[in-house]
Design a protein around this motif. Structure first.
Motif, PDB file in Angstrom:
ATOM      1  N   GLU A 143     -35.916 101.429 -18.603  1.00 46.43           N
ATOM      2  CA  GLU A 143     -35.187 100.772 -17.512  1.00 46.43           C
ATOM      3  C   GLU A 143     -35.627  99.312 -17.395  1.00 46.43           C
ATOM      4  O   GLU A 143     -34.810  98.411 -17.231  1.00 46.43           O
ATOM      5  N   GLU A 144     -36.939  99.102 -17.457  1.00 44.84           N
ATOM      6  CA  GLU A 144     -37.448  97.726 -17.361  1.00 44.84           C
ATOM      7  C   GLU A 144     -36.965  96.885 -18.547  1.00 44.84           C
ATOM      8  O   GLU A 144     -36.569  95.726 -18.380  1.00 44.84           O
ATOM      9  N   LEU A 145     -36.978  97.470 -19.736  1.00 39.08           N
ATOM     10  CA  LEU A 145     -36.520  96.731 -20.921  1.00 39.08           C
ATOM     11  C   LEU A 145     -35.053  96.343 -20.755  1.00 39.08           C
ATOM     12  O   LEU A 145     -34.665  95.196 -20.986  1.00 39.08           O
ATOM     13  N   ASP A 146     -34.248  97.321 -20.333  1.00 41.06           N
ATOM     14  CA  ASP A 146     -32.813  97.053 -20.181  1.00 41.06           C
ATOM     15  C   ASP A 146     -32.555  96.026 -19.080  1.00 41.06           C
ATOM     16  O   ASP A 146     -31.638  95.217 -19.177  1.00 41.06           O
ATOM     17  N   ARG A 147     -33.356  96.074 -18.048  1.00 35.54           N
ATOM     18  CA  ARG A 147     -33.132  95.196 -16.901  1.00 35.54           C
ATOM     19  C   ARG A 147     -33.622  93.767 -17.174  1.00 35.54           C
ATOM     20  O   ARG A 147     -32.941  92.784 -16.907  1.00 35.54           O
ATOM     21  N   ASP A 148     -34.835  93.659 -17.741  1.00 36.49           N
ATOM     22  CA  ASP A 148     -35.485  92.342 -17.824  1.00 36.49           C
ATOM     23  C   ASP A 148     -35.375  91.678 -19.197  1.00 36.49           C
ATOM     24  O   ASP A 148     -35.716  90.511 -19.341  1.00 36.49           O
ATOM     25  N   HIS A 149     -34.959  92.425 -20.206  1.00 37.18           N
ATOM     26  CA  HIS A 149     -35.019  91.864 -21.561  1.00 37.18           C
ATOM     27  C   HIS A 149     -33.733  92.083 -22.344  1.00 37.18           C
ATOM     28  O   HIS A 149     -33.751  92.247 -23.563  1.00 37.18           O
ATOM     29  N   LYS A 150     -32.622  92.099 -21.638  1.00 39.73           N
ATOM     30  CA  LYS A 150     -31.371  92.361 -22.361  1.00 39.73           C
ATOM     31  C   LYS A 150     -30.773  91.092 -22.988  1.00 39.73           C
ATOM     32  O   LYS A 150     -29.913  91.167 -23.854  1.00 39.73           O
ATOM     33  N   GLY A 151     -31.202  89.941 -22.543  1.00 40.29           N
ATOM     34  CA  GLY A 151     -30.670  88.685 -23.086  1.00 40.29           C
ATOM     35  C   GLY A 151     -31.171  88.401 -24.489  1.00 40.29           C
ATOM     36  O   GLY A 151     -32.055  89.095 -25.009  1.00 40.29           O
ATOM     37  N   ILE A 152     -30.558  87.404 -25.132  1.00 34.27           N
ATOM     38  CA  ILE A 152     -31.015  86.988 -26.467  1.00 34.27           C
ATOM     39  C   ILE A 152     -31.305  85.485 -26.417  1.00 34.27           C
ATOM     40  O   ILE A 152     -30.671  84.687 -27.098  1.00 34.27           O
ATOM     41  N   PRO A 153     -32.275  85.091 -25.578  1.00 35.13           N
ATOM     42  CA  PRO A 153     -32.591  83.666 -25.472  1.00 35.13           C
ATOM     43  C   PRO A 153     -33.319  83.172 -26.723  1.00 35.13           C
ATOM     44  O   PRO A 153     -33.923  83.969 -27.461  1.00 35.13           O
ATOM     45  N   HIS A 154     -33.228  81.880 -26.974  1.00 31.51           N
ATOM     46  CA  HIS A 154     -34.064  81.286 -28.019  1.00 31.51           C
ATOM     47  C   HIS A 154     -34.108  79.777 -27.824  1.00 31.51           C
ATOM     48  O   HIS A 154     -33.635  79.277 -26.790  1.00 31.51           O
ATOM     49  N   GLY A 155     -34.644  79.094 -28.781  1.00 36.02           N
ATOM     50  CA  GLY A 155     -34.760  77.645 -28.673  1.00 36.02           C
ATOM     51  C   GLY A 155     -35.883  77.153 -29.545  1.00 36.02           C
ATOM     52  O   GLY A 155     -36.325  77.855 -30.475  1.00 36.02           O
ATOM     53  N   GLY A 156     -36.346  75.948 -29.254  1.00 34.81           N
ATOM     54  CA  GLY A 156     -37.435  75.403 -30.044  1.00 34.81           C
ATOM     55  C   GLY A 156     -37.470  73.892 -29.991  1.00 34.81           C
ATOM     56  O   GLY A 156     -36.726  73.261 -29.225  1.00 34.81           O
ATOM     57  N   PHE A 157     -38.339  73.348 -30.817  1.00 36.38           N
ATOM     58  CA  PHE A 157     -38.638  71.925 -30.791  1.00 36.38           C
ATOM     59  C   PHE A 157     -38.753  71.387 -32.211  1.00 36.38           C
ATOM     60  O   PHE A 157     -39.418  72.003 -33.051  1.00 36.38           O
ATOM     61  N   VAL A 158     -38.120  70.248 -32.462  1.00 38.67           N
ATOM     62  CA  VAL A 158     -38.366  69.510 -33.705  1.00 38.67           C
ATOM     63  C   VAL A 158     -38.975  68.177 -33.281  1.00 38.67           C
ATOM     64  O   VAL A 158     -38.356  67.416 -32.534  1.00 38.67           O
ATOM     65  N   ILE A 159     -40.191  67.939 -33.713  1.00 43.05           N
ATOM     66  CA  ILE A 159     -40.890  66.720 -33.307  1.00 43.05           C
ATOM     67  C   ILE A 159     -41.318  65.966 -34.557  1.00 43.05           C
ATOM     68  O   ILE A 159     -41.867  66.558 -35.491  1.00 43.05           O
ATOM     69  N   ARG A 160     -41.039  64.675 -34.599  1.00 42.17           N
ATOM     70  CA  ARG A 160     -41.608  63.845 -35.648  1.00 42.17           C
ATOM     71  C   ARG A 160     -42.376  62.722 -34.994  1.00 42.17           C
ATOM     72  O   ARG A 160     -41.882  62.053 -34.095  1.00 42.17           O
ATOM     73  N   THR A 161     -43.615  62.540 -35.426  1.00 45.22           N
ATOM     74  CA  THR A 161     -44.373  61.383 -34.980  1.00 45.22           C
ATOM     75  C   THR A 161     -44.585  60.504 -36.201  1.00 45.22           C
ATOM     76  O   THR A 161     -44.742  60.997 -37.317  1.00 45.22           O
ATOM     77  N   GLY A 162     -44.532  59.209 -35.975  1.00 47.36           N
ATOM     78  CA  GLY A 162     -44.681  58.305 -37.104  1.00 47.36           C
ATOM     79  C   GLY A 162     -45.062  56.920 -36.634  1.00 47.36           C
ATOM     80  O   GLY A 162     -45.118  56.647 -35.432  1.00 47.36           O
ATOM     81  N   THR A 163     -45.299  56.069 -37.596  1.00 45.38           N
ATOM     82  CA  THR A 163     -45.757  54.726 -37.270  1.00 45.38           C
ATOM     83  C   THR A 163     -44.844  53.678 -37.898  1.00 45.38           C
ATOM     84  O   THR A 163     -44.160  53.935 -38.884  1.00 45.38           O
TER      85      THR A 163
END
Lengths: 329, 329
Positions: B239-259
């Motif tokens: 029940e908890e899984l179905d209630r709290d974790h039914k979405g399919i979220p995602h994301g992330g970060f692309v970072i470049r540091t340079g000079t």
């Protein structure tokens, strides 16, 4: 045989110096020279690149692949970019947003005739920020865009303060309001006023005996520049200004929040941000990448005026299409 | 006369449903139908779009401008994309990074013959993340790239947990380590191990009477999937899984540091991030924008296999080039 892209720099201020450094750091490019309206003998370049007078530019039509236009948007570029695209592929950083359509038309007319490429309004805004607004809008049509600038030095605002009576020197920072950024990221699509988005911080060196209260009042009430913002004024010494505020940092954020799903039930946030130690050097680095694109596109027979929206990303990279697919896709 | 871009969807899982919603939200597109290997009568679409059997696709060669390939990268797309580009402009989200060059070659061979366009590996990674790695690398050649994923659900890792004896259901989140993100943003160019970049959090529904300690041990020591990460396991009810974790979220970060600068004295940070409520719907939105590009490019006579690196940004937007220059540059 030398296959390097041969670069000329037209105008040698902060942007021109940034391009000199960026070209030096690009193994597939070489700097042919710097062109100036000043007496060339009075101009010393960072890398000892040769300096020529602007009047000599026509001797270089077959020696330069891309000419980087480093003048100002107010008076230089509207004349120079259409003039020089008659003979060279050119890149400029024209940033008077309202006049871009007009500038595009005049550069395109000449470029279509000459068979050269002119890429205009290159840099980070307009430039990388524009690209990110466009990509995000195409991917999330149901959404809203926000652009925040800073923390960074606004040259125009610093100049405006310097024109006030009793002011010897000044430096102005534009600062995005963190709470507004967070509100935008939450996906609530707020309507934000000018005052809610940015604050302005001023570091001012006053002349001896100047009326500090009057200077501060003149700054914070200045129409267009400061009146619509919460502005803080700090009076400091010339030594402090030179020591703590000599850099030209800038940056900012482009955020789009939007929804997907038949009932717009899913929220998404796309955020692009820049944090730059040197505004002119970063801008120069963007222009230099687009110089690579201009040289390649023109070699393929393409011509006319282009913007960042018209340039396929792969043209910017020194890597081949195969390498890009293998290493970066 | 109808100038809308006519879209077909090949395969009707989460991605296909996301495309159905995205096309419905795009005023310049219309959905011709969904194609499935299942019995079409058993498939009910979200918008009542017609459903056809895959075997009927050849009746649609003049009725569909772009066919969206929504199968899996493991077995479907390597066969389907080169097959269908013989008759249609196609878009896929092929994401087996190591096999992209091979997939490109087989799609390109057919597309060159048929005169169609196939844009492969579209989505956010590969896709928007790849673009951002490329742009940032071209602008800051002296620098280092980092990609972080999450917070988001990893389908493959969730499946791996479900295969453990005594596990009824499970959901796994990949979470970027905040301290590592901060270290990267500082410009210190750290070398980060797998463990330092991401943690994994698992929500597990165990069967009645299962040995929870044994399940947890099996998860955290599972080679390739979990052994190299700091992994947390939570046992919860269905029940908890179905209630709290039914979405399919995602994301992330692309970072470049340079000079930049002759002595690399100025530091810069370019950061792109996504925070997505629905991974498949956002991926579908990217594919849909590239469908617009495929239709337009093919109309201009372009053909062959393309990736996001080959597509000029302006092709993605429903706005004209003039509008883009005026409103977004």
């Amino acid at each position: 045989m030398n296959n390097k892209i041969r670069i000329g720099i037209m105008g040698y201020g902060n942007l021109g110096k940034g391009i000199e450094a960026a070209v030096t750091n690009s193994t597939d490019m070489e700097l042919v020279g710097v062109f100036t309206r000043r007496n060339p003998e009075t101009v010393k370049t960072l890398t000892n690149a040769p300096v020529y007078h602007t009047d000599d530019i026509m001797n270089f039509t077959d020696k330069i692949d891309v000419l980087m236009m480093c003048g100002g948007s107010a008076t230089d570029l509207p004349k120079q970019t259409p003039e020089f695209v008659k003979y060279f592929n050119v890149i400029d950083s024209f940033d008077t947003h309202a006049k871009i359509p007009e500038h595009f038309a005049s550069v395109d007319a000449e470029a279509q005739k000459s068979g050269k490429i002119g890429i205009i309004s290159v840099g980070w805004d307009p430039g990388m920020f524009s690209l990110n607004r466009m990509y995000a809008g195409a991917v999330l049509p149901n959404g809203k865009d926000y652009t925040f600038w800073g923390k960074g030095v606004s040259q125009g605002h610093s100049d405006a303060i310097r024109r006030i009576e009793g002011v010897k020197d000044a430096r102005q920072y534009t600062i995005p309001v963190e709470a507004a950024l967070e509100q935008v990221r939450s996906g609530s699509c707020p309507e934000l006023t000018t005052r809610q988005k940015h604050t302005r911080e001023c570091f001012v060196v006053a002349e001896d005996g100047a009326d500090l209260g009057k200077i501060e009042q003149e700054i914070v009430t200045m129409p267009n520049y400061f009146a619509d913002y919460d502005t803080t004024v700090h009076f400091i010494s010339q030594e402090e200004l030179d020591r703590d505020h000599k850099g030209i940092p800038h940056g900012g954020f482009v955020i789009r929040t939007g929804t997907t799903g038949l009932n717009n039930e899913n929220h998404h946030v796309i955020e692009y941000s820049l944090k730059l130690d040197s505004n002119p050097e970063f801008t120069a680095s963007v222009l230099t990448a687009y110089a690579r694109a201009a040289a390649r596109m023109n070699k393929e027979g393409l011509k006319g005026c282009k913007t960042v929206f018209d340039v396929a990303p792969g043209y910017l990279s020194p890597m081949s299409a195969e390498e890009l697919r293998k290493k970066l896709l």
